[in-house]
Design a protein around this motif. Sequence first.
Motif, PDB file in Angstrom:
ATOM      1  N   PHE A 117       0.828  -1.215   0.000  1.00 10.91           N
ATOM      2  CA  PHE A 117       0.000   0.000   0.000  1.00 10.91           C
ATOM      3  C   PHE A 117       0.861   1.263   0.000  1.00 10.91           C
ATOM      4  O   PHE A 117       0.611   2.190  -0.766  1.00 10.91           O
ATOM      5  CB  PHE A 117      -0.913   0.058   1.227  1.00 10.91           C
ATOM      6  N   VAL A 118       1.840   1.320   0.873  1.00 12.69           N
ATOM      7  CA  VAL A 118       2.614   2.557   1.018  1.00 12.69           C
ATOM      8  C   VAL A 118       3.647   2.750  -0.096  1.00 12.69           C
ATOM      9  O   VAL A 118       4.123   3.867  -0.290  1.00 12.69           O
ATOM     10  CB  VAL A 118       3.285   2.674   2.403  1.00 12.69           C
ATOM     11  N   ASN A 119       3.958   1.683  -0.824  1.00 18.39           N
ATOM     12  CA  ASN A 119       4.960   1.800  -1.892  1.00 18.39           C
ATOM     13  C   ASN A 119       4.387   1.792  -3.306  1.00 18.39           C
ATOM     14  O   ASN A 119       5.142   2.009  -4.267  1.00 18.39           O
ATOM     15  CB  ASN A 119       6.005   0.689  -1.742  1.00 18.39           C
ATOM     16  N   LEU A 120       3.090   1.530  -3.458  1.00 19.55           N
ATOM     17  CA  LEU A 120       2.477   1.539  -4.791  1.00 19.55           C
ATOM     18  C   LEU A 120       2.675   2.905  -5.443  1.00 19.55           C
ATOM     19  O   LEU A 120       2.296   3.931  -4.879  1.00 19.55           O
ATOM     20  CB  LEU A 120       0.974   1.271  -4.692  1.00 19.55           C
ATOM     21  N   ARG A 121       3.235   2.905  -6.616  1.00 21.35           N
ATOM     22  CA  ARG A 121       3.458   4.168  -7.331  1.00 21.35           C
ATOM     23  C   ARG A 121       2.269   4.410  -8.265  1.00 21.35           C
ATOM     24  O   ARG A 121       2.338   4.131  -9.462  1.00 21.35           O
ATOM     25  CB  ARG A 121       4.776   4.111  -8.076  1.00 21.35           C
ATOM     26  N   ILE A 122       1.215   4.956  -7.695  1.00 20.52           N
ATOM     27  CA  ILE A 122      -0.014   5.177  -8.465  1.00 20.52           C
ATOM     28  C   ILE A 122      -0.457   6.642  -8.465  1.00 20.52           C
ATOM     29  O   ILE A 122      -1.562   6.958  -8.900  1.00 20.52           O
ATOM     30  CB  ILE A 122      -1.163   4.259  -7.986  1.00 20.52           C
ATOM     31  N   PHE A 123       0.425   7.526  -7.994  1.00 16.51           N
ATOM     32  CA  PHE A 123       0.136   8.956  -8.032  1.00 16.51           C
ATOM     33  C   PHE A 123       0.992   9.608  -9.106  1.00 16.51           C
ATOM     34  O   PHE A 123       2.142   9.207  -9.338  1.00 16.51           O
ATOM     35  CB  PHE A 123       0.400   9.595  -6.657  1.00 16.51           C
ATOM     36  N   ASP A 181       5.442   9.588  -1.187  1.00 15.25           N
ATOM     37  CA  ASP A 181       6.036  10.680  -1.969  1.00 15.25           C
ATOM     38  C   ASP A 181       5.160  11.923  -1.990  1.00 15.25           C
ATOM     39  O   ASP A 181       5.673  13.041  -2.059  1.00 15.25           O
ATOM     40  CB  ASP A 181       6.290  10.242  -3.415  1.00 15.25           C
ATOM     41  N   ILE A 182       3.848  11.739  -1.948  1.00 14.20           N
ATOM     42  CA  ILE A 182       2.942  12.893  -2.025  1.00 14.20           C
ATOM     43  C   ILE A 182       2.424  13.318  -0.651  1.00 14.20           C
ATOM     44  O   ILE A 182       1.609  14.223  -0.558  1.00 14.20           O
ATOM     45  CB  ILE A 182       1.750  12.608  -2.961  1.00 14.20           C
ATOM     46  N   ALA A 183       2.895  12.645   0.406  1.00 11.96           N
ATOM     47  CA  ALA A 183       2.417  12.900   1.775  1.00 11.96           C
ATOM     48  C   ALA A 183       0.895  12.756   1.835  1.00 11.96           C
ATOM     49  O   ALA A 183       0.199  13.538   2.478  1.00 11.96           O
ATOM     50  CB  ALA A 183       2.862  14.276   2.273  1.00 11.96           C
ATOM     51  N   GLY A 184       0.390  11.722   1.150  1.00 12.35           N
ATOM     52  CA  GLY A 184      -1.042  11.472   1.096  1.00 12.35           C
ATOM     53  C   GLY A 184      -1.564  10.792   2.352  1.00 12.35           C
ATOM     54  O   GLY A 184      -0.812  10.464   3.275  1.00 12.35           O
ATOM     55  N   ASN A 185      -2.868  10.594   2.368  1.00 10.88           N
ATOM     56  CA  ASN A 185      -3.560  10.026   3.526  1.00 10.88           C
ATOM     57  C   ASN A 185      -4.269   8.733   3.153  1.00 10.88           C
ATOM     58  O   ASN A 185      -4.500   8.462   1.975  1.00 10.88           O
ATOM     59  CB  ASN A 185      -4.580  11.041   4.052  1.00 10.88           C
ATOM     60  N   ILE A 186      -4.633   7.977   4.183  1.00  5.32           N
ATOM     61  CA  ILE A 186      -5.352   6.723   3.975  1.00  5.32           C
ATOM     62  C   ILE A 186      -6.626   6.722   4.804  1.00  5.32           C
ATOM     63  O   ILE A 186      -6.605   7.042   5.992  1.00  5.32           O
ATOM     64  CB  ILE A 186      -4.488   5.505   4.373  1.00  5.32           C
ATOM     65  N   LEU A 187      -7.731   6.340   4.147  1.00  3.21           N
ATOM     66  CA  LEU A 187      -8.980   5.983   4.826  1.00  3.21           C
ATOM     67  C   LEU A 187      -9.078   4.470   4.706  1.00  3.21           C
ATOM     68  O   LEU A 187      -9.125   3.931   3.597  1.00  3.21           O
ATOM     69  CB  LEU A 187     -10.184   6.669   4.189  1.00  3.21           C
ATOM     70  N   PHE A 188      -9.076   3.785   5.846  1.00  2.00           N
ATOM     71  CA  PHE A 188      -8.928   2.335   5.912  1.00  2.00           C
ATOM     72  C   PHE A 188     -10.215   1.726   6.465  1.00  2.00           C
ATOM     73  O   PHE A 188     -10.607   2.016   7.601  1.00  2.00           O
ATOM     74  CB  PHE A 188      -7.735   2.029   6.821  1.00  2.00           C
ATOM     75  N   ASP A 201       3.317  12.013 -11.319  1.00  4.91           N
ATOM     76  CA  ASP A 201       4.465  12.908 -11.161  1.00  4.91           C
ATOM     77  C   ASP A 201       4.199  14.169 -11.981  1.00  4.91           C
ATOM     78  O   ASP A 201       3.093  14.365 -12.511  1.00  4.91           O
ATOM     79  CB  ASP A 201       5.768  12.208 -11.562  1.00  4.91           C
ATOM     80  N   GLU A 202       5.205  15.024 -12.109  1.00  8.65           N
ATOM     81  CA  GLU A 202       5.065  16.295 -12.836  1.00  8.65           C
ATOM     82  C   GLU A 202       4.784  16.093 -14.322  1.00  8.65           C
ATOM     83  O   GLU A 202       4.317  17.010 -15.003  1.00  8.65           O
ATOM     84  CB  GLU A 202       6.306  17.172 -12.634  1.00  8.65           C
ATOM     85  N   ASN A 203       5.010  14.893 -14.844  1.00  3.42           N
ATOM     86  CA  ASN A 203       4.736  14.592 -16.253  1.00  3.42           C
ATOM     87  C   ASN A 203       3.426  13.840 -16.450  1.00  3.42           C
ATOM     88  O   ASN A 203       3.133  13.376 -17.547  1.00  3.42           O
ATOM     89  CB  ASN A 203       5.886  13.777 -16.848  1.00  3.42           C
ATOM     90  N   GLY A 204       2.663  13.680 -15.374  1.00  8.91           N
ATOM     91  CA  GLY A 204       1.381  12.987 -15.466  1.00  8.91           C
ATOM     92  C   GLY A 204       1.504  11.470 -15.470  1.00  8.91           C
ATOM     93  O   GLY A 204       0.532  10.779 -15.767  1.00  8.91           O
ATOM     94  N   LEU A 205       2.682  10.950 -15.155  1.00 10.91           N
ATOM     95  CA  LEU A 205       2.899   9.501 -15.117  1.00 10.91           C
ATOM     96  C   LEU A 205       2.767   8.998 -13.681  1.00 10.91           C
ATOM     97  O   LEU A 205       3.175   9.674 -12.736  1.00 10.91           O
ATOM     98  CB  LEU A 205       4.284   9.157 -15.661  1.00 10.91           C
ATOM     99  N   MET A 206       2.236   7.783 -13.526  1.00  8.54           N
ATOM    100  CA  MET A 206       2.095   7.210 -12.196  1.00  8.54           C
ATOM    101  C   MET A 206       3.465   6.726 -11.711  1.00  8.54           C
ATOM    102  O   MET A 206       3.853   5.591 -11.944  1.00  8.54           O
ATOM    103  CB  MET A 206       1.066   6.070 -12.203  1.00  8.54           C
ATOM    104  N   ASN A 207       4.173   7.620 -11.036  1.00  5.89           N
ATOM    105  CA  ASN A 207       5.518   7.329 -10.546  1.00  5.89           C
ATOM    106  C   ASN A 207       5.699   7.624  -9.067  1.00  5.89           C
ATOM    107  O   ASN A 207       6.791   7.436  -8.541  1.00  5.89           O
ATOM    108  CB  ASN A 207       6.562   8.137 -11.328  1.00  5.89           C
ATOM    109  N   LYS A 208       4.667   8.102  -8.403  1.00  7.36           N
ATOM    110  CA  LYS A 208       4.813   8.487  -6.999  1.00  7.36           C
ATOM    111  C   LYS A 208       3.942   7.620  -6.097  1.00  7.36           C
ATOM    112  O   LYS A 208       2.835   7.233  -6.463  1.00  7.36           O
ATOM    113  CB  LYS A 208       4.453   9.958  -6.811  1.00  7.36           C
TER     114      LYS A 208
END
Length: 152
Positions: free
Chosen positions: A49-55, A68-75, A57-64
């Motif tokens: 979950f924490v390592n999936l690169r599905i966000f 990396d984005i300091a995102g949140n989780i609703l579990f 990047d600056e080029n619109g590619l799922m690389n983060k």
Amino acid sequence: MRAVIQRVSRANCSVDNKITGQIENGLLILIGIEQEDTIEDMKWMAQKFVNLRIFNDENGLMNKSIQDIAGNILFISQFTLFAQTKKGNRPSFIRAAKPEKAQPMYIEMADYLSTLLDKKIQLGIFGADMKIDLLNDGPVTIIMNTQDKENF
């Protein structure tokens, strides 16, 4: 253990019209726990979950990743992920772990995710009638299963 992971712009969970957890920009994770699941399964999946690169990047590619984005989780605990409809149309949930196993593992996994991300994980209420509101981003939705690790 099965999970449905959704990249969201926002998501919240409410019980009896009271919000129990809410996030902006992150992951809504629905988790189903099976009787045979182990702590090793839980740790493996949390790491995914924490390592999936599905966000994007600056080029619109799922690389983060969410880190990396300091995102949140609703579990959210969801035993219905183990629904079986092989015999008729009424689902059977016989493969889902009993609450005495599933609830502690759900809480332990939330705590482990919190440690990995160094932030509080937003939760539903185990066993409650929850209402989930979300805005799927992409949409990006991934299904994972610890019984099929070689494909993840």
